[in-house]
Design a protein around this motif. Structure first.
Motif, PDB file in Angstrom:
ATOM      1  N   SER A  61      29.464  38.452  23.215  1.00 24.93           N
ATOM      2  CA  SER A  61      29.236  39.856  23.552  1.00 24.93           C
ATOM      3  C   SER A  61      30.322  40.404  24.468  1.00 24.93           C
ATOM      4  O   SER A  61      30.715  41.564  24.384  1.00 24.93           O
ATOM      5  N   MET A  62      30.850  39.555  25.359  1.00 25.96           N
ATOM      6  CA  MET A  62      31.905  39.985  26.263  1.00 25.96           C
ATOM      7  C   MET A  62      33.202  40.232  25.506  1.00 25.96           C
ATOM      8  O   MET A  62      33.948  41.159  25.809  1.00 25.96           O
ATOM      9  N   SER A  63      33.477  39.419  24.499  1.00 28.90           N
ATOM     10  CA  SER A  63      34.672  39.620  23.673  1.00 28.90           C
ATOM     11  C   SER A  63      34.590  40.945  22.928  1.00 28.90           C
ATOM     12  O   SER A  63      35.592  41.658  22.771  1.00 28.90           O
ATOM     13  N   LYS A  64      33.387  41.299  22.486  1.00 29.47           N
ATOM     14  CA  LYS A  64      33.177  42.577  21.797  1.00 29.47           C
ATOM     15  C   LYS A  64      33.409  43.735  22.747  1.00 29.47           C
ATOM     16  O   LYS A  64      34.008  44.758  22.374  1.00 29.47           O
ATOM     17  N   ASN A  65      32.949  43.593  23.980  1.00 32.36           N
ATOM     18  CA  ASN A  65      33.150  44.653  24.968  1.00 32.36           C
ATOM     19  C   ASN A  65      34.630  44.873  25.257  1.00 32.36           C
ATOM     20  O   ASN A  65      35.071  46.005  25.464  1.00 32.36           O
ATOM     21  N   MET A  66      35.399  43.796  25.290  1.00 27.05           N
ATOM     22  CA  MET A  66      36.845  43.910  25.507  1.00 27.05           C
ATOM     23  C   MET A  66      37.481  44.694  24.354  1.00 27.05           C
ATOM     24  O   MET A  66      38.382  45.518  24.568  1.00 27.05           O
ATOM     25  N   ALA A  67      37.026  44.442  23.130  1.00 24.52           N
ATOM     26  CA  ALA A  67      37.574  45.133  21.961  1.00 24.52           C
ATOM     27  C   ALA A  67      37.255  46.622  22.007  1.00 24.52           C
ATOM     28  O   ALA A  67      38.057  47.452  21.572  1.00 24.52           O
ATOM     29  N   VAL A  68      36.075  46.979  22.545  1.00 23.63           N
ATOM     30  CA  VAL A  68      35.681  48.383  22.654  1.00 23.63           C
ATOM     31  C   VAL A  68      36.665  49.162  23.518  1.00 23.63           C
ATOM     32  O   VAL A  68      37.058  50.286  23.184  1.00 23.63           O
ATOM     33  N   TRP A  69      37.061  48.565  24.627  1.00 20.71           N
ATOM     34  CA  TRP A  69      38.026  49.221  25.518  1.00 20.71           C
ATOM     35  C   TRP A  69      39.318  49.526  24.760  1.00 20.71           C
ATOM     36  O   TRP A  69      39.893  50.616  24.907  1.00 20.71           O
ATOM     37  N   LYS A  70      39.785  48.581  23.963  1.00 24.69           N
ATOM     38  CA  LYS A  70      41.025  48.787  23.214  1.00 24.69           C
ATOM     39  C   LYS A  70      40.849  49.848  22.140  1.00 24.69           C
ATOM     40  O   LYS A  70      41.744  50.663  21.910  1.00 24.69           O
ATOM     41  N   ASP A  71      39.685  49.852  21.475  1.00 30.33           N
ATOM     42  CA  ASP A  71      39.429  50.841  20.424  1.00 30.33           C
ATOM     43  C   ASP A  71      39.321  52.257  20.988  1.00 30.33           C
ATOM     44  O   ASP A  71      39.579  53.231  20.280  1.00 30.33           O
ATOM     45  N   LEU A  72      38.930  52.365  22.256  1.00 30.45           N
ATOM     46  CA  LEU A  72      38.855  53.672  22.901  1.00 30.45           C
ATOM     47  C   LEU A  72      40.209  54.114  23.463  1.00 30.45           C
ATOM     48  O   LEU A  72      40.320  55.179  24.072  1.00 30.45           O
ATOM     49  N   GLY A  73      41.234  53.291  23.248  1.00 30.93           N
ATOM     50  CA  GLY A  73      42.556  53.629  23.750  1.00 30.93           C
ATOM     51  C   GLY A  73      42.744  53.320  25.216  1.00 30.93           C
ATOM     52  O   GLY A  73      43.626  53.889  25.874  1.00 30.93           O
ATOM     53  N   LEU A  74      41.919  52.417  25.746  1.00 30.68           N
ATOM     54  CA  LEU A  74      41.956  52.093  27.171  1.00 30.68           C
ATOM     55  C   LEU A  74      42.474  50.678  27.426  1.00 30.68           C
ATOM     56  O   LEU A  74      42.221  50.107  28.481  1.00 30.68           O
ATOM     57  N   GLY A  75      43.205  50.147  26.451  1.00 38.37           N
ATOM     58  CA  GLY A  75      43.726  48.788  26.597  1.00 38.37           C
ATOM     59  C   GLY A  75      44.661  48.643  27.791  1.00 38.37           C
ATOM     60  O   GLY A  75      44.595  47.659  28.520  1.00 38.37           O
ATOM     61  N   ASN A  76      45.514  49.647  28.009  1.00 37.83           N
ATOM     62  CA  ASN A  76      46.454  49.587  29.134  1.00 37.83           C
ATOM     63  C   ASN A  76      45.727  49.651  30.471  1.00 37.83           C
ATOM     64  O   ASN A  76      46.092  48.959  31.426  1.00 37.83           O
ATOM     65  N   PHE A  77      44.695  50.495  30.533  1.00 33.47           N
ATOM     66  CA  PHE A  77      43.913  50.574  31.770  1.00 33.47           C
ATOM     67  C   PHE A  77      43.215  49.259  32.047  1.00 33.47           C
ATOM     68  O   PHE A  77      43.158  48.797  33.192  1.00 33.47           O
ATOM     69  N   LEU A  78      42.677  48.637  30.993  1.00 34.14           N
ATOM     70  CA  LEU A  78      41.993  47.355  31.150  1.00 34.14           C
ATOM     71  C   LEU A  78      42.949  46.304  31.690  1.00 34.14           C
ATOM     72  O   LEU A  78      42.592  45.537  32.596  1.00 34.14           O
ATOM     73  N   LEU A  79      44.170  46.286  31.147  1.00 33.29           N
ATOM     74  CA  LEU A  79      45.172  45.332  31.617  1.00 33.29           C
ATOM     75  C   LEU A  79      45.538  45.602  33.074  1.00 33.29           C
ATOM     76  O   LEU A  79      45.598  44.677  33.896  1.00 33.29           O
ATOM     77  N   LEU A  80      45.771  46.876  33.397  1.00 32.48           N
ATOM     78  CA  LEU A  80      46.140  47.249  34.771  1.00 32.48           C
ATOM     79  C   LEU A  80      45.022  46.935  35.756  1.00 32.48           C
ATOM     80  O   LEU A  80      45.271  46.400  36.845  1.00 32.48           O
ATOM     81  N   SER A  81      43.776  47.254  35.369  1.00 26.99           N
ATOM     82  CA  SER A  81      42.641  47.006  36.265  1.00 26.99           C
ATOM     83  C   SER A  81      42.442  45.514  36.504  1.00 26.99           C
ATOM     84  O   SER A  81      42.086  45.099  37.615  1.00 26.99           O
ATOM     85  N   ASN A  82      42.699  44.698  35.469  1.00 27.64           N
ATOM     86  CA  ASN A  82      42.581  43.246  35.636  1.00 27.64           C
ATOM     87  C   ASN A  82      43.635  42.717  36.607  1.00 27.64           C
ATOM     88  O   ASN A  82      43.340  41.854  37.443  1.00 27.64           O
ATOM     89  N   VAL A  83      44.864  43.229  36.484  1.00 27.93           N
ATOM     90  CA  VAL A  83      45.929  42.807  37.392  1.00 27.93           C
ATOM     91  C   VAL A  83      45.592  43.189  38.825  1.00 27.93           C
ATOM     92  O   VAL A  83      45.725  42.378  39.754  1.00 27.93           O
ATOM     93  N   VAL A  84      45.136  44.433  39.008  1.00 31.26           N
ATOM     94  CA  VAL A  84      44.765  44.904  40.351  1.00 31.26           C
ATOM     95  C   VAL A  84      43.592  44.098  40.893  1.00 31.26           C
ATOM     96  O   VAL A  84      43.592  43.668  42.051  1.00 31.26           O
ATOM     97  N   GLN A  85      42.584  43.880  40.037  1.00 27.74           N
ATOM     98  CA  GLN A  85      41.395  43.149  40.471  1.00 27.74           C
ATOM     99  C   GLN A  85      41.743  41.728  40.909  1.00 27.74           C
ATOM    100  O   GLN A  85      41.341  41.285  41.984  1.00 27.74           O
ATOM    101  N   TYR A  86      42.501  41.013  40.075  1.00 26.56           N
ATOM    102  CA  TYR A  86      42.875  39.639  40.425  1.00 26.56           C
ATOM    103  C   TYR A  86      43.684  39.597  41.716  1.00 26.56           C
ATOM    104  O   TYR A  86      43.439  38.758  42.590  1.00 26.56           O
ATOM    105  N   SER A  87      44.640  40.499  41.825  1.00 25.35           N
ATOM    106  CA  SER A  87      45.510  40.509  43.008  1.00 25.35           C
ATOM    107  C   SER A  87      44.721  40.781  44.281  1.00 25.35           C
ATOM    108  O   SER A  87      44.847  40.058  45.283  1.00 25.35           O
ATOM    109  N   VAL A  88      43.878  41.818  44.241  1.00 21.96           N
ATOM    110  CA  VAL A  88      43.146  42.220  45.442  1.00 21.96           C
ATOM    111  C   VAL A  88      42.057  41.217  45.792  1.00 21.96           C
ATOM    112  O   VAL A  88      41.893  40.842  46.961  1.00 21.96           O
ATOM    113  N   VAL A  89      41.299  40.757  44.792  1.00 24.66           N
ATOM    114  CA  VAL A  89      40.212  39.808  45.060  1.00 24.66           C
ATOM    115  C   VAL A  89      40.755  38.494  45.595  1.00 24.66           C
ATOM    116  O   VAL A  89      40.211  37.921  46.556  1.00 24.66           O
TER     117      VAL A  89
END
Length: 215
Positions: A61-89
């Protein structure tokens, strides 16, 4: 542990300035050990919190949710948010470890006071960041849905809503995501309060104990 600490503290206060040094040292050591243990738990909880989502990513189900972000055109935001999240956390986890190491090696009451304050501020900033990231993620998804011509198709439900007005459907979906974002942020806020709020209250109590000793 708290009852013993209270008795020692009251006995120390009654005797005034002529009390034996040992009584003061015993009180300080108890507060120091309790504070060190609390910060250690904050450090461990932050690590578990960081690792838990990665275990959830193994679910289909989590893999499907990741695909939804890309289908909505938010793949770049997802990548950026992951980088920010990992760095800050990871930065905050390092700060919790640093606070734990500092408190564990202290032999000065004034330094202990200062480190308790630092730890409480660090935890507050960490919670604010995590909650902000959750809320912003939902708001960005809402924007993605608003800008998408066929959001239901991106979500994988295109064939099930052919007879429904597209604009009305988009408005309903948009409102659902916004409301869900607010609710999940509030729920996570309550969880953070339970996880970290109780520990911060104990640190605050220790801080007051030290202040009452006029360190």
């Amino acid at each position: 542990m708290m009852d013993e600490l209270e008795l020692l503290k009251r006995d120390w206060q009654k005797k005034g300035k002529d009390l034996p040094k040992l009584s003061y040292d015993e009180i300080y050591k108890m507060i120091w050990k309790k504070s060190s243990s609390i910060v250690k738990w904050i450090f461990f909880i932050s690590i578990i919190e960081f690792l838990l989502p990665h275990l959830l990513y193994l679910l289909p189900s989590m893999s499907k949710n990741m695909a939804v972000w890309k289908d909505l055109g938010l793949g770049n935001f997802l990548l950026l948010s992951n980088v920010v999240q990992y760095s800050v956390v990871l930065f905050f986890i390092f700060q919790f470890y640093k606070r734990y190491r500092e408190i564990s090696s202290l032999d000065n009451a004034k330094q202990l006071l200062a480190n308790i304050l630092k730890t409480r501020k660090t935890v507050k900033y960490y919670v604010i960041f995590c909650l902000s990231l959750i809320f912003i993620s939902f708001m960005v998804m809402a924007v993605g849905i608003y800008l998408n011509d066929d959001p239901m198709l991106a979500l994988g439900y295109g064939n099930q809503v052919e007879n429904i007005n597209p604009e009305k459907l988009k408005t309903t979906l948009l409102a659902t995501v916004v409301i869900l974002g607010v609710v999940i942020t509030l729920v996570m806020g309550c969880i953070y309060f339970l996880l970290y709020g109780i520990l911060l209250k104990k640190l605050k109590r220790n801080y007051r104990e030290l202040k009452d000793m006029d360190v």
